[in-house]
Design a protein around this motif. Structure first.
Motif, PDB file in Angstrom:
ATOM      1  N   ALA A  81       0.832  -1.210   0.000  1.00  0.00           N
ATOM      2  CA  ALA A  81       0.000   0.000   0.000  1.00  0.00           C
ATOM      3  C   ALA A  81       0.864   1.255   0.000  1.00  0.00           C
ATOM      4  CB  ALA A  81      -0.934  -0.016   1.214  1.00  0.00           C
ATOM      5  N   ARG A  82       1.962   1.231   0.745  1.00  0.00           N
ATOM      6  CA  ARG A  82       2.845   2.400   0.793  1.00  0.00           C
ATOM      7  C   ARG A  82       3.515   2.645  -0.558  1.00  0.00           C
ATOM      8  NH1 ARG A  82       5.613   3.701   6.268  1.00  0.00           N
ATOM      9  NH2 ARG A  82       3.907   3.397   7.736  1.00  0.00           N
ATOM     10  N   ALA A  83       3.897   1.583  -1.243  1.00  0.00           N
ATOM     11  CA  ALA A  83       4.495   1.743  -2.571  1.00  0.00           C
ATOM     12  C   ALA A  83       3.509   2.404  -3.526  1.00  0.00           C
ATOM     13  CB  ALA A  83       4.941   0.387  -3.106  1.00  0.00           C
ATOM     14  N   ASN A  84       2.233   2.005  -3.465  1.00  0.00           N
ATOM     15  CA  ASN A  84       1.204   2.626  -4.308  1.00  0.00           C
ATOM     16  C   ASN A  84       1.034   4.097  -3.977  1.00  0.00           C
ATOM     17  OD1 ASN A  84       0.622   0.257  -5.691  1.00  0.00           O
ATOM     18  ND2 ASN A  84      -1.073  -0.316  -4.350  1.00  0.00           N
ATOM     19  N   ALA A  85       1.010   4.425  -2.689  1.00  0.00           N
ATOM     20  CA  ALA A  85       0.817   5.813  -2.275  1.00  0.00           C
ATOM     21  C   ALA A  85       1.962   6.696  -2.775  1.00  0.00           C
ATOM     22  CB  ALA A  85       0.708   5.891  -0.753  1.00  0.00           C
ATOM     23  N   ILE A  86       3.179   6.172  -2.739  1.00  0.00           N
ATOM     24  CA  ILE A  86       4.328   6.927  -3.242  1.00  0.00           C
ATOM     25  C   ILE A  86       4.190   7.166  -4.740  1.00  0.00           C
ATOM     26  CG2 ILE A  86       6.821   6.786  -3.684  1.00  0.00           C
ATOM     27  CD1 ILE A  86       7.009   5.235  -1.001  1.00  0.00           C
ATOM     28  N   ALA A  87       3.833   6.128  -5.480  1.00  0.00           N
ATOM     29  CA  ALA A  87       3.672   6.265  -6.932  1.00  0.00           C
ATOM     30  C   ALA A  87       2.594   7.294  -7.271  1.00  0.00           C
ATOM     31  CB  ALA A  87       3.322   4.913  -7.543  1.00  0.00           C
ATOM     32  N   ASN A  88       1.463   7.228  -6.592  1.00  0.00           N
ATOM     33  CA  ASN A  88       0.373   8.164  -6.873  1.00  0.00           C
ATOM     34  C   ASN A  88       0.762   9.596  -6.535  1.00  0.00           C
ATOM     35  OD1 ASN A  88      -1.542   6.292  -7.854  1.00  0.00           O
ATOM     36  ND2 ASN A  88      -2.027   5.626  -5.769  1.00  0.00           N
ATOM     37  N   ILE A 188       3.028  10.942   3.420  1.00  0.00           N
ATOM     38  CA  ILE A 188       2.528  10.511   2.114  1.00  0.00           C
ATOM     39  C   ILE A 188       1.959   9.100   2.200  1.00  0.00           C
ATOM     40  CG2 ILE A 188       3.225   9.861  -0.230  1.00  0.00           C
ATOM     41  CD1 ILE A 188       5.257  12.158  -0.128  1.00  0.00           C
ATOM     42  N   VAL A 189       2.702   8.199   2.844  1.00  0.00           N
ATOM     43  CA  VAL A 189       2.292   6.794   2.838  1.00  0.00           C
ATOM     44  C   VAL A 189       1.151   6.508   3.814  1.00  0.00           C
ATOM     45  CG1 VAL A 189       4.545   5.995   2.071  1.00  0.00           C
ATOM     46  CG2 VAL A 189       4.076   6.155   4.521  1.00  0.00           C
ATOM     47  N   THR A 190       0.942   7.371   4.802  1.00  0.00           N
ATOM     48  CA  THR A 190      -0.146   7.132   5.748  1.00  0.00           C
ATOM     49  C   THR A 190      -1.435   7.846   5.360  1.00  0.00           C
ATOM     50  OG1 THR A 190       0.711   8.938   7.146  1.00  0.00           O
ATOM     51  CG2 THR A 190       1.370   6.679   7.705  1.00  0.00           C
ATOM     52  N   SER A 191      -1.335   8.920   4.576  1.00  0.00           N
ATOM     53  CA  SER A 191      -2.545   9.660   4.204  1.00  0.00           C
ATOM     54  C   SER A 191      -2.795   9.684   2.701  1.00  0.00           C
ATOM     55  CB  SER A 191      -2.457  11.104   4.714  1.00  0.00           C
ATOM     56  OG  SER A 191      -1.354  11.785   4.131  1.00  0.00           O
ATOM     57  N   GLY A 192      -1.877   9.107   1.912  1.00  0.00           N
ATOM     58  CA  GLY A 192      -2.018   9.145   0.466  1.00  0.00           C
ATOM     59  C   GLY A 192      -2.932   8.058  -0.076  1.00  0.00           C
ATOM     60  N   ASP A 193      -3.020   8.006  -1.396  1.00  0.00           N
ATOM     61  CA  ASP A 193      -3.893   7.052  -2.086  1.00  0.00           C
ATOM     62  C   ASP A 193      -3.187   5.701  -2.220  1.00  0.00           C
ATOM     63  OD1 ASP A 193      -5.570   5.633  -3.740  1.00  0.00           O
ATOM     64  OD2 ASP A 193      -5.364   6.989  -5.471  1.00  0.00           O
ATOM     65  N   PRO A 194      -3.663   4.643  -1.521  1.00  0.00           N
ATOM     66  CA  PRO A 194      -2.992   3.345  -1.573  1.00  0.00           C
ATOM     67  C   PRO A 194      -3.448   2.442  -2.714  1.00  0.00           C
ATOM     68  CG  PRO A 194      -4.756   3.256   0.030  1.00  0.00           C
ATOM     69  CD  PRO A 194      -4.779   4.655  -0.549  1.00  0.00           C
ATOM     70  N   SER A 195      -4.320   2.965  -3.581  1.00  0.00           N
ATOM     71  CA  SER A 195      -4.794   2.123  -4.689  1.00  0.00           C
ATOM     72  C   SER A 195      -3.718   2.005  -5.762  1.00  0.00           C
ATOM     73  CB  SER A 195      -6.058   2.722  -5.307  1.00  0.00           C
ATOM     74  OG  SER A 195      -5.799   4.011  -5.843  1.00  0.00           O
ATOM     75  N   ALA A 196      -3.783   0.916  -6.520  1.00  0.00           N
ATOM     76  CA  ALA A 196      -2.762   0.669  -7.533  1.00  0.00           C
ATOM     77  C   ALA A 196      -2.824   1.727  -8.631  1.00  0.00           C
ATOM     78  CB  ALA A 196      -2.956  -0.715  -8.134  1.00  0.00           C
TER      79      ALA A 196
END
Length: 546
Positions: A81-88, A188-196
């Protein structure tokens, strides 16, 4: 030419079949699920190997611990989920597929999730050396065309020339607020978008820097990762599944990155720390019942230097595999480690350019201490002399060239390595002993000629390292009016010991030819080594001694 082409084709088929068997036997792939294997290969071409395996393990074992660091534990589901949030977030900030972002960070969750996140965003990640000074950092950042930078707070001075809006804090030490405009990764990783995020058209790749021991580090570009590259490691190194591995080798460099990637693909927990501490490493092995340790040789020295009284306090019986790479492994260290911790040691030889070339097993290292072992599946080695003629005799040194299943794509500045018949130069001198085991004789540019004799400093270093009163040693060539060059040894004594110059010269003279005895012996408190443990010889004084 037709016969050569046919032989190469048959070799590739054989290598592919062999690599598949290695991956199947290790648990890296499951041939009973062919659709899943095909999908993973296809996905890897889009987002890269790390992002692919993190997503796979997150689906198969979401609650398995993926990372343990100073901030605690992350499961694979949280990692994913954190990797997705970073990418988004990177897409939202205007970065586009193919852009280059950099990171300068210690080993912790921030570095690992950024590696996966940039793959999913279609961005190329340049991993910067934590030992950089500002001029080096700025020159490499400019050369690589880096548009945004992830960094630990301790490196704030290095990244000051980047606009605040192009900076991301990966680790915060202070309690103060970050500079205006700088984003904090944890937010970013705790409040961002975790979707792919949408799949990139192709994997943008990554840049791993060379060690830089002879000048400014070069950038080694890799964007086409063979799905069988992991077999280079797994063919000769037994790694577990769903266990724990303590990784203290820097992950920004090729060895740490590769070992962490393969361990992650097998669903293991990576136990990492920002700074190496020998006793805390033993504690981490005990706390996590780790079966694997990934380190550089100088770290093994420091663990052994704790002494038997300290080492015996820690039950490290869970440890089955200790992988070292990154610098020369002296024979004396092989024996000391395995006498203390059992036959657990694997010596991996390779480079940023040629990936994994050989692996020495514990048996190899007992048979021939200091060996780099034998080539794994799909790796082939050759020796050439100065006239590019192949050397085939035993115990005769030549220039080492490698060809394997993880091809180098060239440096980011357009240069490449010398290639002969499809084999790439490693820059090392090597030989094959009577047991068919490979040995590194030294760097081809470290050889000196003294009084007409060819000398390789590493041979003398290995011998001096075996002396009971020597903790660390480096040997270089310096100018000499009579002989052209002579050897100078720099010695770090064992704590409490007082070796003399005459003792050390006598030790060399008793084991090697007279012309290999160092004329100069200099006692020092420590030696200049980079974060991967390699000796930086250019920083050793080669001029007249006071």
């Amino acid at each position: 030419m037709l016969m050569l082409s046919l032989r190469n084709t048959l070799e590739q088929i054989s290598d592919t079949i062999g690599a598949i068997k290695v991956l199947q036997n290790s648990g890296a792939i499951d041939l009973k699920k062919p659709k899943q294997v095909v999908e993973a290969v296809k996905l890897g071409k889009s987002i890269g190997p790390i992002a692919t395996v993190v997503g796979h393990v997150a689906r198969e074992s979401p609650n398995q611990a993926a990372i343990v660091d100073e901030a605690g534990m992350l499961t694979f589901a949280e990692f994913d989920a954190r990797a997705n949030a970073i990418a988004n977030q990177l897409h939202a900030d205007g970065l586009r597929e193919g852009d280059v972002v950099g990171i300068i960070a210690r080993d912790h969750r921030g570095l690992l999730t950024v590696i996966a996140g940039t793959g999913r965003a279609g961005l190329r990640l340049a991993m910067m050396n934590t030992g950089f000074g500002k001029p080096q950092f700025n020159e490499v950042a400019k050369r690589e065309g880096i548009k945004a930078m992830f960094y630990d707070e301790e490196f704030s001075d290095l990244v000051a020339d980047f606009p605040a809006q192009k900076r991301y804090l990966t680790w915060v030490d202070s309690t103060g607020k970050p500079p205006t405009g700088v984003r904090v990764l944890e937010e970013i990783v705790t409040s961002g978008d975790p979707s792919a995020p949408p799949l990139p058209a192709e994997f943008a790749g990554f840049v791993i820097l060379t060690s830089g021991t002879t000048g400014l580090p070069k950038g080694a570009r890799r964007s086409k990762i063979s799905p069988f590259a992991s077999a280079l490691i797994l063919d000769r190194i037994p790694l577990p599944q769903h266990k724990a591995a303590v990784v203290v080798s820097p992950i920004f460099h090729s060895t740490g990155w590769a070992m962490w990637g393969v361990l992650t693909a097998l669903g293991n927990t990576a136990v990492v720390t920002r700074r190496f501490d020998p006793e805390k490493t033993l504690q981490a092995i005990v706390d996590n019942q780790a079966e694997v340790l990934v380190a550089v040789p100088t770290m093994l020295y420091r663990i052994l230097a704790l002494g038997d009284a300290v080492i015996s306090k820690y039950d490290t019986s869970s440890l089955k595999t200790v992988v070292v790479a990154g610098s020369a492994l002296p024979p004396a260290l092989c024996n000391r480690w395995q006498d203390t911790f059992g036959d657990t040691l694997y010596n991996l030889y390779g480079s940023t350019e040629v990936a994994v070339a050989t692996v020495a097993t514990p048996h190899d290292l007992r048979l021939s201490p200091g060996s780099i072992g034998k080539a794994p599946i799909s790796s082939y080695l050759r020796l050439y002399d100065d006239n590019d003629k192949q050397v085939t005799a035993k115990n005769v040194a030549g220039r080492l060239f490698v060809r394997n299943g993880a091809p180098f794509e060239g440096y980011t500045d357009g240069r490449s390595k010398q290639v002969i018949d499809g084999y790439m130069s490693t820059g090392d001198m090597a030989l094959v002993d009577e047991h068919d085991l490979w040995h590194i004789a030294g760097r081809d540019d470290d050889m000196i000629v003294s009084g007409g004799e060819n000398l390789y400093p590493q041979e003398v270093e290995n011998l001096l390292a075996a002396h009971v009163e020597v903790a660390d040693v480096a040997v270089i060539g310096v100018d000499d009016e009579e002989f052209g060059k002579r050897l100078r040894a720099f010695i770090v004594p064992v704590e409490g010991a007082s070796p003399t110059e005459d003792d050390l010269r006598a030790h060399v003279k008793a084991n090697l030819a007279r012309y290999k005895v160092p004329r100069d012996i200099v006692f020092v408190n420590d030696l200049p080594r980079n974060p991967t443990g390699k000796l930086v010889r250019r920083e050793l004084p080669a001029g007249p001694l006071a």
